[in-house]
Motif scaffolding. Structure first.
Motif, PDB file in Angstrom:
ATOM      1  N   ASP A 122       0.866  -1.183   0.000  1.00 35.04           N
ATOM      2  CA  ASP A 122       0.000   0.000   0.000  1.00 35.04           C
ATOM      3  C   ASP A 122       0.904   1.235   0.000  1.00 35.04           C
ATOM      4  OD1 ASP A 122      -1.876   1.950   0.308  1.00 35.04           O
ATOM      5  OD2 ASP A 122      -2.460   1.402   2.357  1.00 35.04           O
ATOM      6  N   CYS A 123       1.102   1.828  -1.195  1.00 35.94           N
ATOM      7  CA  CYS A 123       2.053   2.942  -1.302  1.00 35.94           C
ATOM      8  C   CYS A 123       1.491   4.102  -2.121  1.00 35.94           C
ATOM      9  CB  CYS A 123       3.377   2.459  -1.884  1.00 35.94           C
ATOM     10  SG  CYS A 123       3.248   1.742  -3.536  1.00 35.94           S
ATOM     11  N   ASP A 124       0.168   4.205  -2.222  1.00 40.02           N
ATOM     12  CA  ASP A 124      -0.491   5.365  -2.813  1.00 40.02           C
ATOM     13  C   ASP A 124      -0.107   5.579  -4.280  1.00 40.02           C
ATOM     14  OD1 ASP A 124      -1.323   5.733  -0.169  1.00 40.02           O
ATOM     15  OD2 ASP A 124       0.249   7.201   0.258  1.00 40.02           O
ATOM     16  N   LYS A 190       6.846   4.158   1.855  1.00 40.85           N
ATOM     17  CA  LYS A 190       5.934   3.025   1.990  1.00 40.85           C
ATOM     18  C   LYS A 190       6.328   1.903   1.025  1.00 40.85           C
ATOM     19  CE  LYS A 190       1.719   5.439   3.511  1.00 40.85           C
ATOM     20  NZ  LYS A 190       0.306   5.748   3.147  1.00 40.85           N
TER      21      LYS A 190
END
Length: 434
Positions: A122-124, A190
């Motif tokens: 989950d790193c946008d 992230k």
């Protein structure tokens, strides 16, 4: 000392403030053995670790601080196709090899998406990147670049005409642009921490707080820290500008120092502005970069902040009054953001080469190095790790393609090369103004 000069730049990072780091891993203690020892738990080192472990090798990663502490966890977050200087490639390679080199960077973008999906990171990530020109002359050059990319490499970008640019970005500053749907942006820390977790889950041993102080080369290299050592068959050096920051008596790889220079780069992040307002600034929430040599880059974050970077220091000295100076640059682009506070400002050092092309290669037959990403490494670091793993496993063709890029040391020796670079960059800043 480089680490002393940037100590304050690590304290106020939006990225660090927006993640929960896992507990720091124990440092290396005693003597261990592995097939591969990797120096540096950034994007390149962790990528190499994942690829090598997938091929069945035992892998140890030694990290001086914590995973993603350096440029991998502090960069602008723009995952972009190509190289920092495509001219460095095109001036040395045949058209066929230029296409092969270009395709490696296209695969680098695909690799990011693949790893995000495979490891549920989950790193946008957001697709879309816009290159923008500040005047008519630069606009013509950018338009020609989009034509050349399609003609030479079959890579499609959408030209944005002067009459349409305001439909893409709410700024009076830009003349025209080009949109690339395959490039994009993400939260780099992230992503890096996600790669570290995936590497550990696959069986890679990562030791943090374990700076390398010595590399003993030979048929069976030994990588030493203050408290332990790793005996191995191959070494991958992925420490970039920090590789020799901790070695006191003897540099880890002294022949590499003169081929890269540490250049400070700086970023700020505003307070959140809300979704509607953020969406009105940049179409499709794309990452944006101008075409100047000394450039500005910016993008919205997942929580609707404006993240803005661009000021650089070629002397390694942090700019005076960093937040105020960076805020001014941001308001030159988006004066409508003048009501927003800027609670975060951070930076660090990237590793540039003389020609701004990547510097990959070998020291002897069993020590590999990956450096010189020149501020264009978020995507390319992943492929660097993949290529070095291919080479160690006996398929060196793609690694050797990029290793064949010729590099020259920075002029002036240890005392004069920084002043020489400062003068050289002043020349390019004047060209940008013209």
């Amino acid at each position: 000392m480089l680490l002393d000069k940037e100590a304050q730049l690590t304290q106020n990072s939006f990225y660090e403030a927006s993640v929960t780091r896992p507990a720091t891993l124990p440092p290396l203690g005693g003597r261990i053995a592995a097939d591969i020892c990797i120096v540096g738990a950034g994007l390149a080192g962790l990528s190499a670790a994942l690829e090598l472990r997938a091929k069945g090798y035992s892998v140890v990663v030694l990290e001086a601080k914590t995973a993603g502490w350096g440029a991998s966890g502090r960069n602008g977050g723009q995952a972009i196709v190509g190289y920092a200087s495509d001219e460095a490639i095109e001036s040395q390679f045949t058209p066929e090899d230029c296409r092969r080199a270009w395709n490696i960077t296209v695969e680098a973008l695909q690799l990011i998406r693949q790893r995000i999906d495979e490891h549920a990171i989950d790193c946008d990530f957001v697709s879309g990147y816009m290159s923008v020109a500040l005047n008519e002359k630069k606009g013509r050059q950018l338009a020609q670049t989009t034509i050349d990319l399609q003609r030479r490499y079959g890579y499609e970008m959408q030209a944005i005409a002067p009459k349409d640019i305001k439909n893409w970005i709410a700024s009076e500053r830009f003349h025209s642009g080009a949109f690339d749907p395959q490039s994009g942006h993400l939260h780099p820390l992230k992503y890096c921490l996600g790669l570290a977790a995936a590497a550990r889950a696959s069986g890679v041993q990562i030791f943090e707080d374990s700076p390398v102080v010595e590399l003993v080369r030979g048929a069976k290299p030994v990588v030493k820290t203050a408290q332990g050592e790793v005996a191995c068959d191959f070494v991958v050096l992925a420490g970039n500008v920090y590789l020799d920051a901790y070695s006191k008596a003897k540099a880890v790889a002294p022949e590499l120092n003169k081929r890269i220079m540490p250049v400070g780069t700086y970023i700020v992040a505003t307070e959140p502005m809300g979704k509607e307002r953020a969406d009105a600034l940049i179409r499709q929430r794309s990452a944006v970069c101008d075409t100047n040599f000394v450039l500005d880059y910016f993008r919205p974050t997942a929580d609707y902040r404006m993240l803005f970077g661009g000021r650089v220091s070629y002397s390694a000295a942090t700019p005076f009054n960093l937040i105020a100076s960076m805020r001014k640059r941001m308001l030159d682009v988006f004066p409508q953001l003048s009501d927003l506070e800027v609670p975060y400002a951070w930076g660090g050092f990237v590793d540039i080469t003389m020609n701004r092309g990547p510097d990959f290669g070998r020291l002897g037959s069993n020590v590999y190095y990956l450096q010189g990403f020149s501020g264009h490494g978020l995507a390319l670091t992943g492929m660097a790790g993949k290529l070095v793993a291919e080479s160690i496993a006996g398929q060196a063709e793609r690694f050797d393609l990029l290793a064949n890029i010729k590099h020259h040391p920075f002029p002036g020796g240890p005392l004069m090369r920084t002043p020489a670079l400062v003068l050289g960059m002043l020349y390019y800043q004047i060209k940008d103004l013209l």
